[in-house]
Design a protein around this motif. Structure first.
Motif, mmCIF file in Angstrom:
data_model
loop_
_atom_site.group_PDB
_atom_site.id
_atom_site.type_symbol
_atom_site.label_atom_id
_atom_site.label_comp_id
_atom_site.label_asym_id
_atom_site.label_seq_id
_atom_site.Cartn_x
_atom_site.Cartn_y
_atom_site.Cartn_z
ATOM 1 N N CYS A 23 43.468 -22.671 -12.045
ATOM 2 C CA CYS A 23 43.398 -21.246 -11.716
ATOM 3 C C CYS A 23 42.771 -21.016 -10.347
ATOM 4 N N GLN A 24 41.810 -21.858 -9.963
ATOM 5 C CA GLN A 24 41.207 -21.761 -8.632
ATOM 6 C C GLN A 24 42.215 -22.176 -7.565
ATOM 7 N N ALA A 25 42.945 -23.258 -7.843
ATOM 8 C CA ALA A 25 43.929 -23.758 -6.892
ATOM 9 C C ALA A 25 45.074 -22.768 -6.698
ATOM 10 N N GLN A 26 45.293 -21.907 -7.694
ATOM 11 C CA GLN A 26 46.328 -20.879 -7.573
ATOM 12 C C GLN A 26 45.823 -19.645 -6.825
ATOM 13 N N GLY A 27 44.540 -19.654 -6.475
ATOM 14 C CA GLY A 27 43.971 -18.520 -5.753
ATOM 15 C C GLY A 27 43.615 -17.349 -6.638
ATOM 16 N N PRO A 48 42.482 -21.865 -1.617
ATOM 17 C CA PRO A 48 41.788 -23.151 -1.493
ATOM 18 C C PRO A 48 42.238 -23.889 -0.240
ATOM 19 N N THR A 49 41.362 -24.767 0.241
ATOM 20 C CA THR A 49 41.687 -25.553 1.430
ATOM 21 C C THR A 49 41.794 -27.029 1.079
ATOM 22 N N ILE A 50 42.567 -27.728 1.878
ATOM 23 C CA ILE A 50 42.645 -29.178 1.813
ATOM 24 C C ILE A 50 42.655 -29.656 3.262
ATOM 25 N N THR A 51 41.844 -30.659 3.556
ATOM 26 C CA THR A 51 41.732 -31.154 4.921
ATOM 27 C C THR A 51 42.395 -32.521 5.032
ATOM 28 N N VAL A 52 43.100 -32.733 6.144
ATOM 29 C CA VAL A 52 43.695 -34.043 6.435
ATOM 30 C C VAL A 52 43.108 -34.558 7.743
ATOM 31 N N LYS A 73 54.064 -22.863 -12.115
ATOM 32 C CA LYS A 73 52.848 -22.367 -11.467
ATOM 33 C C LYS A 73 53.053 -22.439 -9.961
ATOM 34 N N LEU A 74 52.492 -21.471 -9.262
ATOM 35 C CA LEU A 74 52.559 -21.404 -7.815
ATOM 36 C C LEU A 74 51.185 -21.675 -7.234
ATOM 37 N N TYR A 75 51.115 -22.639 -6.312
ATOM 38 C CA TYR A 75 49.872 -22.979 -5.625
ATOM 39 C C TYR A 75 50.078 -22.823 -4.124
ATOM 40 N N THR A 76 49.052 -22.330 -3.445
ATOM 41 C CA THR A 76 49.046 -22.332 -1.988
ATOM 42 C C THR A 76 47.723 -22.910 -1.522
ATOM 43 N N SER A 121 34.413 -19.918 -14.682
ATOM 44 C CA SER A 121 35.403 -18.921 -14.288
ATOM 45 C C SER A 121 36.199 -19.404 -13.085
ATOM 46 N N CYS A 122 37.230 -18.662 -12.755
ATOM 47 C CA CYS A 122 38.046 -18.985 -11.609
ATOM 48 C C CYS A 122 37.542 -18.318 -10.338
ATOM 49 N N VAL A 123 36.362 -17.752 -10.391
ATOM 50 C CA VAL A 123 35.820 -17.071 -9.223
ATOM 51 C C VAL A 123 35.277 -18.075 -8.217
#
Length: 175
Positions: A37-41, A47-51, A139-142, A169-171
């Protein structure tokens, strides 16, 4: 004859090794985790991911039990994508791969020197969109993809199934 220390000492020894291994893993921050739920915003934060150049960064849906059905990257000029199975990807207006039978669970993102792609604006990040499916439910993730120039902080962002309703929670998004 081998000495026998009993189960108590053996368990204590095993616990000590796991504790030390856990500290090593925590100090090197090799794994970041986030609830679905967090990854779905759903908590109001993308959410961020770093490369980084030194290593790739994995985005794993294995802990959530989800299969990746489709992926697209808004600006592919600094990141390549690879998968652990067959995959459907969006390139402009065209799809590549078999979208009905995609079977990946992990995306591996790798930073590359910036390519000059005509028509793309100059940005310091991009958006990764992922469509997954579990038990027939999509499910949609960004994820906002950030580019790191320093030493890598982690190598995997693992997406876990949502907590029970009385749980977390997803907060709050894991950073």
């Amino acid at each position: 004859m081998k000495p026998h220390f009993g189960h108590g000492v053996s368990l204590l020894f095993t616990a000590a090794i796991l504790l030390l291994a856990g500290r090593a893993v925590a100090n090197n921050a090799v794994l970041r985790s986030i609830f679905s739920c967090q990854a779905q915003g759903l908590g109001g934060v993308v959410p961020t991911i770093t490369v980084w150049y030194q290593q790739g960064t994995n985005l794993s849906f294995i802990p959530a039990g989800e299969t990746i059905r489709k992926v697209w990257l808004n600006d592919p000029s600094e990141v390549t994508l690879d998968f652990d199975g067959s995959m459907c990807m969006q390139f402009g207006q065209e799809n590549s791969g078999d979208c009905k039978n995609s079977g990946a669970n992990v995306i591996q993102l790798r930073r590359i020197p910036k390519l000059d792609i005509p028509g793309l604006p100059k940005t310091n990040n991009t958006l990764l969109t992922v469509i997954t499916e579990a038990q027939g439910q999509p499910k949609l993730y960004t994820f906002r993809v950030l580019y790191g120039d320093d030493a890598p902080e982690y190598h995997t962002l693992a997406v876990y199934a949502d907590p029970p309703p009385a749980g977390q929670s997803c907060v709050r998004v894991s950073r």
